[in-house]
Design a protein around this motif. Sequence first.
Motif, PDB file in Angstrom:
ATOM      1  N   GLN A 149      69.659  35.976  29.001  1.00 15.30           N
ATOM      2  CA  GLN A 149      68.565  36.394  28.145  1.00 15.30           C
ATOM      3  C   GLN A 149      68.456  37.922  28.178  1.00 15.30           C
ATOM      4  O   GLN A 149      68.950  38.566  29.100  1.00 15.30           O
ATOM      5  CB  GLN A 149      67.231  35.805  28.634  1.00 15.30           C
ATOM      6  CG  GLN A 149      67.198  34.292  28.614  1.00 15.30           C
ATOM      7  CD  GLN A 149      65.945  33.754  29.284  1.00 15.30           C
ATOM      8  OE1 GLN A 149      65.413  34.339  30.214  1.00 15.30           O
ATOM      9  NE2 GLN A 149      65.481  32.620  28.805  1.00 15.30           N
ATOM     10  N   HIS A 190      50.880  39.856  21.307  1.00 19.63           N
ATOM     11  CA  HIS A 190      50.296  38.617  20.787  1.00 19.63           C
ATOM     12  C   HIS A 190      50.648  38.407  19.310  1.00 19.63           C
ATOM     13  O   HIS A 190      50.858  37.282  18.867  1.00 19.63           O
ATOM     14  CB  HIS A 190      48.773  38.641  20.968  1.00 19.63           C
ATOM     15  CG  HIS A 190      48.100  37.422  20.463  1.00 19.63           C
ATOM     16  ND1 HIS A 190      48.160  36.208  21.117  1.00 19.63           N
ATOM     17  CD2 HIS A 190      47.346  37.219  19.354  1.00 19.63           C
ATOM     18  CE1 HIS A 190      47.478  35.317  20.430  1.00 19.63           C
ATOM     19  NE2 HIS A 190      46.968  35.906  19.357  1.00 19.63           N
ATOM     20  N   ASN A 191      50.731  39.503  18.572  1.00 15.98           N
ATOM     21  CA  ASN A 191      50.951  39.411  17.124  1.00 15.98           C
ATOM     22  C   ASN A 191      52.379  39.750  16.705  1.00 15.98           C
ATOM     23  O   ASN A 191      52.629  39.970  15.526  1.00 15.98           O
ATOM     24  CB  ASN A 191      49.979  40.349  16.394  1.00 15.98           C
ATOM     25  CG  ASN A 191      48.537  39.968  16.616  1.00 15.98           C
ATOM     26  OD1 ASN A 191      48.192  38.805  16.694  1.00 15.98           O
ATOM     27  ND2 ASN A 191      47.683  40.967  16.752  1.00 15.98           N
ATOM     28  N   ALA A 192      53.306  39.804  17.648  1.00 18.02           N
ATOM     29  CA  ALA A 192      54.679  40.224  17.337  1.00 18.02           C
ATOM     30  C   ALA A 192      55.308  39.322  16.278  1.00 18.02           C
ATOM     31  O   ALA A 192      55.244  38.106  16.359  1.00 18.02           O
ATOM     32  CB  ALA A 192      55.537  40.223  18.601  1.00 18.02           C
ATOM     33  N   ASP A 193      55.919  39.940  15.292  1.00 14.26           N
ATOM     34  CA  ASP A 193      56.629  39.237  14.239  1.00 14.26           C
ATOM     35  C   ASP A 193      58.049  38.964  14.748  1.00 14.26           C
ATOM     36  O   ASP A 193      58.783  39.900  15.058  1.00 14.26           O
ATOM     37  CB  ASP A 193      56.661  40.110  12.982  1.00 14.26           C
ATOM     38  CG  ASP A 193      57.352  39.436  11.813  1.00 14.26           C
ATOM     39  OD1 ASP A 193      58.466  38.897  12.000  1.00 14.26           O
ATOM     40  OD2 ASP A 193      56.793  39.460  10.710  1.00 14.26           O
ATOM     41  N   GLN A 194      58.432  37.723  14.827  1.00 13.10           N
ATOM     42  CA  GLN A 194      59.727  37.369  15.403  1.00 13.10           C
ATOM     43  C   GLN A 194      60.903  37.844  14.554  1.00 13.10           C
ATOM     44  O   GLN A 194      62.019  37.943  15.046  1.00 13.10           O
ATOM     45  CB  GLN A 194      59.818  35.860  15.640  1.00 13.10           C
ATOM     46  CG  GLN A 194      58.853  35.372  16.705  1.00 13.10           C
ATOM     47  CD  GLN A 194      59.071  36.065  18.041  1.00 13.10           C
ATOM     48  OE1 GLN A 194      60.180  36.196  18.520  1.00 13.10           O
ATOM     49  NE2 GLN A 194      57.986  36.527  18.654  1.00 13.10           N
ATOM     50  N   GLU A 195      60.676  38.130  13.286  1.00 16.43           N
ATOM     51  CA  GLU A 195      61.759  38.639  12.451  1.00 16.43           C
ATOM     52  C   GLU A 195      61.855  40.154  12.508  1.00 16.43           C
ATOM     53  O   GLU A 195      62.937  40.717  12.428  1.00 16.43           O
ATOM     54  CB  GLU A 195      61.568  38.189  11.005  1.00 16.43           C
ATOM     55  CG  GLU A 195      61.814  36.697  10.829  1.00 16.43           C
ATOM     56  CD  GLU A 195      61.745  36.268   9.379  1.00 16.43           C
ATOM     57  OE1 GLU A 195      61.961  37.109   8.489  1.00 16.43           O
ATOM     58  OE2 GLU A 195      61.472  35.082   9.146  1.00 16.43           O
ATOM     59  N   GLY A 224      60.119  42.144  15.006  1.00 16.69           N
ATOM     60  CA  GLY A 224      60.009  42.637  16.369  1.00 16.69           C
ATOM     61  C   GLY A 224      58.884  43.652  16.532  1.00 16.69           C
ATOM     62  O   GLY A 224      58.009  43.783  15.696  1.00 16.69           O
TER      63      GLY A 224
END
Length: 121
Positions: free
Chosen positions: A56, A87-92, A94
């Motif tokens: 990872q 908490h609000n991180a956008d996975q696309e 970052g």
Amino acid sequence: MKLTLNIRELFEANASTYNGTLQVNASIDLDDILDSFPDEEDIDVDIHELLAKNRQIAVLWSVEDVQSVRPDLSDDQAWEVLKMVGHNADQELGICWLSLEGAAEDLFGEAPEPVKPQEAE
């Protein structure tokens, strides 16, 4: 990067939360647990080594990173920004410098204008 944990300090800091006991499938007196650890026993954890074992990666952001874009924020305020961004991180998309700036502005308003040195007359 290494992370140092002191189990004794963690238990002692949270003892009042658990009324002196830790609830698992039985009540255990925290003093009994703490007595099993030597005083001042630290556990060193190498975060990157642990991640590598699990194949990872992780990108780490710190209070200092927040303060590099918003030097007006205290350590506690910068930590609030990091928690919000995490908490609000956008996975696309970052986390990026702009997301740190945006969260800081949402929480604490716009950054104050830098004070300009007085010009020589």
